[in-house]
Design a protein around this motif. Sequence first.
Motif, PDB file in Angstrom:
ATOM      1  N   ALA A 164       0.836  -1.195   0.000  1.00 36.12           N
ATOM      2  CA  ALA A 164       0.000   0.000   0.000  1.00 36.12           C
ATOM      3  C   ALA A 164       0.874   1.249   0.000  1.00 36.12           C
ATOM      4  O   ALA A 164       1.958   1.265   0.594  1.00 36.12           O
ATOM      5  N   ILE A 165       0.387   2.277  -0.677  1.00 39.62           N
ATOM      6  CA  ILE A 165       1.025   3.593  -0.650  1.00 39.62           C
ATOM      7  C   ILE A 165      -0.022   4.548  -0.102  1.00 39.62           C
ATOM      8  O   ILE A 165      -1.089   4.728  -0.704  1.00 39.62           O
ATOM      9  N   LEU A 166       0.281   5.139   1.059  1.00 39.32           N
ATOM     10  CA  LEU A 166      -0.674   5.984   1.761  1.00 39.32           C
ATOM     11  C   LEU A 166      -0.069   7.374   1.990  1.00 39.32           C
ATOM     12  O   LEU A 166       1.042   7.489   2.504  1.00 39.32           O
ATOM     13  N   GLU A 167      -0.795   8.414   1.621  1.00 41.05           N
ATOM     14  CA  GLU A 167      -0.320   9.773   1.885  1.00 41.05           C
ATOM     15  C   GLU A 167      -0.743  10.197   3.280  1.00 41.05           C
ATOM     16  O   GLU A 167      -1.906  10.037   3.662  1.00 41.05           O
ATOM     17  N   VAL A 168       0.207  10.727   4.049  1.00 36.78           N
ATOM     18  CA  VAL A 168      -0.096  11.237   5.387  1.00 36.78           C
ATOM     19  C   VAL A 168       0.101  12.745   5.419  1.00 36.78           C
ATOM     20  O   VAL A 168       0.839  13.311   4.604  1.00 36.78           O
ATOM     21  N   THR A 169      -0.584  13.397   6.370  1.00 36.14           N
ATOM     22  CA  THR A 169      -0.628  14.861   6.391  1.00 36.14           C
ATOM     23  C   THR A 169       0.721  15.506   6.689  1.00 36.14           C
ATOM     24  O   THR A 169       1.003  16.607   6.207  1.00 36.14           O
ATOM     25  N   ALA A 170       1.531  14.857   7.504  1.00 35.32           N
ATOM     26  CA  ALA A 170       2.797  15.460   7.944  1.00 35.32           C
ATOM     27  C   ALA A 170       3.812  14.359   8.225  1.00 35.32           C
ATOM     28  O   ALA A 170       3.450  13.190   8.399  1.00 35.32           O
ATOM     29  N   PRO A 171       5.095  14.711   8.296  1.00 33.42           N
ATOM     30  CA  PRO A 171       6.115  13.694   8.592  1.00 33.42           C
ATOM     31  C   PRO A 171       6.011  13.182  10.023  1.00 33.42           C
ATOM     32  O   PRO A 171       5.717  13.933  10.950  1.00 33.42           O
ATOM     33  N   ILE A 172       6.249  11.896  10.183  1.00 34.41           N
ATOM     34  CA  ILE A 172       6.298  11.282  11.508  1.00 34.41           C
ATOM     35  C   ILE A 172       7.703  11.504  12.069  1.00 34.41           C
ATOM     36  O   ILE A 172       8.695  11.086  11.461  1.00 34.41           O
ATOM     37  N   GLU A 173       7.794  12.148  13.210  1.00 32.89           N
ATOM     38  CA  GLU A 173       9.094  12.480  13.785  1.00 32.89           C
ATOM     39  C   GLU A 173       9.082  12.266  15.298  1.00 32.89           C
ATOM     40  O   GLU A 173       8.016  12.224  15.917  1.00 32.89           O
ATOM     41  N   PHE A 174      10.267  12.135  15.866  1.00 34.52           N
ATOM     42  CA  PHE A 174      10.422  12.076  17.319  1.00 34.52           C
ATOM     43  C   PHE A 174      11.839  12.515  17.661  1.00 34.52           C
ATOM     44  O   PHE A 174      12.733  12.517  16.798  1.00 34.52           O
ATOM     45  N   ASP A 175      12.046  12.903  18.892  1.00 31.95           N
ATOM     46  CA  ASP A 175      13.372  13.344  19.322  1.00 31.95           C
ATOM     47  C   ASP A 175      14.374  12.202  19.177  1.00 31.95           C
ATOM     48  O   ASP A 175      14.165  11.111  19.716  1.00 31.95           O
ATOM     49  N   GLY A 176      15.440  12.444  18.449  1.00 35.73           N
ATOM     50  CA  GLY A 176      16.470  11.437  18.238  1.00 35.73           C
ATOM     51  C   GLY A 176      16.407  10.785  16.863  1.00 35.73           C
ATOM     52  O   GLY A 176      17.348  10.088  16.468  1.00 35.73           O
ATOM     53  N   LEU A 177      15.322  11.017  16.122  1.00 34.65           N
ATOM     54  CA  LEU A 177      15.182  10.403  14.799  1.00 34.65           C
ATOM     55  C   LEU A 177      16.306  10.841  13.868  1.00 34.65           C
ATOM     56  O   LEU A 177      16.809  10.042  13.071  1.00 34.65           O
ATOM     57  N   PHE A 178      16.704  12.099  13.991  1.00 34.28           N
ATOM     58  CA  PHE A 178      17.687  12.640  13.050  1.00 34.28           C
ATOM     59  C   PHE A 178      19.122  12.537  13.556  1.00 34.28           C
ATOM     60  O   PHE A 178      20.041  13.094  12.946  1.00 34.28           O
ATOM     61  N   ASP A 179      19.328  11.834  14.648  1.00 32.00           N
ATOM     62  CA  ASP A 179      20.689  11.648  15.163  1.00 32.00           C
ATOM     63  C   ASP A 179      21.416  10.615  14.297  1.00 32.00           C
ATOM     64  O   ASP A 179      20.922   9.510  14.076  1.00 32.00           O
ATOM     65  N   THR A 180      22.573  10.977  13.814  1.00 29.66           N
ATOM     66  CA  THR A 180      23.375  10.063  12.987  1.00 29.66           C
ATOM     67  C   THR A 180      24.815  10.079  13.473  1.00 29.66           C
ATOM     68  O   THR A 180      25.299  11.091  13.987  1.00 29.66           O
ATOM     69  N   PRO A 181      25.518   8.959  13.331  1.00 29.65           N
ATOM     70  CA  PRO A 181      26.903   8.896  13.810  1.00 29.65           C
ATOM     71  C   PRO A 181      27.825   9.815  13.012  1.00 29.65           C
ATOM     72  O   PRO A 181      27.721   9.917  11.787  1.00 29.65           O
TER      73      PRO A 181
END
Length: 392
Positions: A164-181
Amino acid sequence: MAMRRLVAAALLACVLLPMASVRGRNITAILDGYKEYKLYNKYLSETKVCDEINSRQSTSMSILVLSNDAMTTLASDAGDSLPAIKNALRLHSVLDYYDRKKVKKYGDESAATLFQATGDAAAATGNVKVVDQDDKNYGFSAATPGARICTVTKEVETHPFKFAILEVTAPIEFDGLFDTPAIANLTLLLERAGCKVFAALAVKTGVLKTYEDAMDKGLTLFAPNDDAFQAKDAPDVKAMSVANLTKLLQYNALPAYNTKTSLKFVKGSLPTMAGTKAAVKVVAKGDDVSIDTGKAKSRVADTVVDSVPFCLMTLDSLLVPPELYVGAVEAPAPAPADAPQASPPAADAPSVPADHAADHKTKKAAKSSAVAARPIGALAAACSVVLASLLL
């Protein structure tokens, strides 16, 4: 009569199942037909998450796509960092099938994602919550308490219980999601991965600087472990000239970003940093991936770092240009001037399916679909004849 109907149903399945698999397995080819997801599709290709999705042919999946505006927001939240964006795209790739009917029937639940499957997520933060909202609405949120619910605004494509391909209203995010080594010291990374000899040679020849300069542009580095240099057919690196050592080290690197999964989709040869003439090929079987020099194969063992646009993988054996094997001439003669040479491919072309290219996408996708449809069309025609005779 009952037996005829049973046989007819089986033949009908033979026709429909291949058609379904052709349509639902290439995420970028599907999204090419939707201008509103152009930016999302672009990042899928750049981060190679598209290959991770396409490689899961037998896994039920739901891809939570974002409009161009919503994807712009996500990229901004990620600081335009490709590794961080890759984390988010993996989080939006759910490892189960969902549509309105299923959610309304079963209600709220937790679902795994590609981000959770990679092992990069802390604890269960790589999962998402499936939320049954009021009336006909439903959505998804991060697994963390109090996370925003992103409502499904459109069921773009649904293939029940498969994809399935489903469009959602906004990006799903949380603190720490964008942390990269952080990758501060390539030499240290190589040494910790058990590739101390390779690291020392890179420093000695100055090729380390070449690697470091390419890491922000696109680099796939195949680092052989220390035992690889003791193999029977490995050249004696202590006796090699600096020129040949340099070529050896450059031969173990590709001037483009590839992951182990992406390598499975490569067709044809891949140019190395030693030049387009010093190319290698990929041999993939299941989860095993090997690099073929034309004289020997080396298995890709582990991924040490995957940080777009740089990927470091270890090998079980050294990639050696054929002319540098034991017994070969130390300084190979140049290629004949009249030898025809094909135009070198773009840096990232080998690791992206043809229909992912920026230009002529629609034409290539249509051509690919037409080619794939021919055997299915023939099968459908043959089955139709048999079906007609059985149902008379």
